[in-house]
Design an enzyme around this catalytic site. Structure first.
Site, PDB file in Angstrom:
ATOM      1  N   HIS A  89     115.559 -22.756  55.960  1.00  0.00           N
ATOM      2  CA  HIS A  89     114.954 -24.686  56.401  1.00  0.00           C
ATOM      3  C   HIS A  89     115.910 -25.079  57.642  1.00  0.00           C
ATOM      4  O   HIS A  89     115.927 -26.151  57.097  1.00  0.00           O
ATOM      5  CB  HIS A  89     115.484 -25.281  54.839  1.00  0.00           C
ATOM      6  CG  HIS A  89     114.396 -24.506  54.125  1.00  0.00           C
ATOM      7  ND1 HIS A  89     112.715 -24.421  53.991  1.00  0.00           N
ATOM      8  CD2 HIS A  89     114.906 -23.219  53.316  1.00  0.00           C
ATOM      9  CE1 HIS A  89     112.397 -23.574  53.202  1.00  0.00           C
ATOM     10  NE2 HIS A  89     113.857 -22.610  52.446  1.00  0.00           N
ATOM     11  N   SER A 120     126.380 -28.456  84.539  1.00  0.00           N
ATOM     12  CA  SER A 120     125.883 -29.223  85.048  1.00  0.00           C
ATOM     13  C   SER A 120     126.881 -29.979  86.186  1.00  0.00           C
ATOM     14  O   SER A 120     128.073 -29.660  86.282  1.00  0.00           O
ATOM     15  CB  SER A 120     126.548 -30.232  83.767  1.00  0.00           C
ATOM     16  OG  SER A 120     126.156 -32.116  84.311  1.00  0.00           O
TER      17      SER A 120
END
Length: 464
Positions: free
Chosen positions: A136, A268
């Site tokens: 979960h 990046s």
């Protein structure tokens, strides 16, 4: 893979099919000379100059197969009169497509076997390294890095089975020689009503093409249901790719595991510190695209009319090669990632330390009961301390201090000397190492046996 679906291979395969047909017709008594067959064989590979000849003829005739009948006839003039004898366009187009599907599957299978082998080595290496499990999206019972990897291996074994089964099924559904509407009427005419020779012709061509047996009943085309089955096996593999890529991305987010990151690689253009999991992100993207090709095949099959319609042609020229190219790219990415994944045990341990004290509470309760302490009283004491520690973690942002609280509380004195053993992560992983070893030494070993030493295939290089 690019070559399998290239124009040169496509049209050269058409020529091989015309050779198979002419050879078989001659073997069954039709008046075709050895010299004609030799000319066809001598020019079975389409040359660069012939592409232009075929393109000019196709523009004139608006028919690709007849353009190539004309072009091949120019190269083999002694066979021009018997070329394509009794056949319809789908004799070359559909049979060639079945050959391409077979060959493309044969290219994918050893690459998938290599990925399974690489991941198996990784799983064995880390079979006993504890890490947090997640259910979960929340921390759960500990697993190991190798055990989690075994989930990916198991799914890829399903994919290997699916692709092998698809390839093997394909070998029994060759279109063969069926004529314009699947009745073989033209060949029955050629052989003066001799049904046995028509059936033998079908079988001869099928064997020459490397297939087991011809399909008994087709329309003008082979059933587009075959495309559905083939692409479904690729679609299922695409789902596996996205699943594995997603897991690696989550683990990279936790800084527990990383895909290969090269020394001069840039994550990046703005944030110089970034180590983006671009390989896994690309794997997810391509896996998602691969999953979408199933709809193309399903809708094309459902839209066919009676003995055939041509609305299948353009979409299949896109979806069939692109789906296999996509699957091939996914395998290159999986190979590259699996060859260089990096694990960070210290980060994994820190994350375990943040959650393990709560998971160890049951062990602590059971140990107290063995010392004669009331189970209910032990449960209440540990419950209170757990909530106090949880408040420190959530409200103050501090580390989990439950074990320190236990050590300071005299109630737990009977098991203090056993506390390190009770909270040892290795005691929480169950049979993870044994499960990994059993999977690799049984299912993986059996599945990969036919592929030889797959490690010789090496690491797939990425250039972008």
């Amino acid at each position: 893979m690019q070559y399998v679906f290239s124009p040169r291979n496509r049209f050269s395969t058409w020529r091989r099919l015309w050779v198979y047909l002419a050879e078989s017709e001659r073997e069954l008594g039709l008046d075709i000379s050895e010299e004609a067959i030799k000319q066809l064989k001598d020019h079975v590979r389409i040359e660069d100059s012939e592409f232009e000849t075929a393109a000019i003829e196709e523009k004139r005739r608006r028919h690709d197969v007849m353009a190539h009948v004309h072009t091949y006839g120019l190269a083999a003039p002694l066979a021009a009169g018997i070329l394509h004898w009794g056949a319809t366009s789908c004799y070359v187009t559909d049979n060639a497509d079945l050959i391409f599907l077979r060959d493309a599957l044969n290219l994918l299978l050893p690459k998938l076997a290599t990925v399974i082998s690489l991941l198996s080595d990784f799983a064995i290496k880390h079979k006993a390294l504890p890490c947090l499990g997640y259910t979960h999206g929340q921390p759960a019972q500990l697993v190991t890095v190798g055990k989690r990897t075994s989930l990916w291996i198991t799914d890829l074994l399903y994919d290997l089975r699916n692709l092998e089964r698809t390839r093997d099924d394909l070998l029994q559904v060759f279109r063969g020689v069926k004529g314009t509407t699947g009745t073989q009427a033209s060949f029955l005419t050629i052989f003066k009503g001799d049904h046995s020779k028509v059936e033998e012709l079908d079988e001869l061509v099928t064997k020459k093409a490397g297939f087991g047996e011809p399909e008994i009943s087709t329309s003008q085309t082979y059933s587009r249901k075959i495309d559905v089955d083939v692409l479904h096996s690729l679609v299922s593999f695409g789902a596996t790719c996205e699943r594995i890529g997603g897991d690696i991305r989550h683990l990279a987010m936790f800084k527990e595991l990383e895909e290969p990151f090269e020394a001069e690689q840039i994550g990046s253009s703005a944030m110089a510190y970034k180590r983006n999991p671009m390989r896994s992100e690309r794997l997810c993207s391509l896996g998602r695209k691969l999953r979408n090709f199933g709809g193309d095949a399903e809708q094309t099959y459902a839209a066919q009319w009676l003995e055939r319609s041509l609305d299948d042609s353009a979409i299949r020229r896109i979806s069939l090669p692109e789906s296999f190219l996509c699957a091939d790219a996914c395998l290159q990415l999986l190979n590259n990632i699996s060859s260089g994944m990096v694990v960070y045990p210290a980060v994994i341990q820190r994350r375990i330390n943040a959650e393990l004290p709560f998971m160890a509470t049951e062990n602590i309760i059971m140990a107290l009961v063995e010392k004669g302490v009331s189970r209910q009283e032990a449960h209440e004491q540990i419950r209170v301390l757990s909530h106090e520690s949880g408040a420190v973690v959530k409200q103050e942002g501090k580390d989990n201090d439950l074990i320190d609280r236990v050590k300071r509380n005299a109630f737990f004195d009977p098991i203090i000397k056993d506390l390190d053993a009770l909270t040892d992560p290795r005691t929480f992983i169950g049979r993870c190492p044994e499960i990994v070893e059993k999977l690799v030494n049984t299912k993986v070993k059996k599945a990969l046996a036919k592929y030889g030493d797959v490690k010789l295939n090496g690491t797939a290089e990425l250039y972008v």
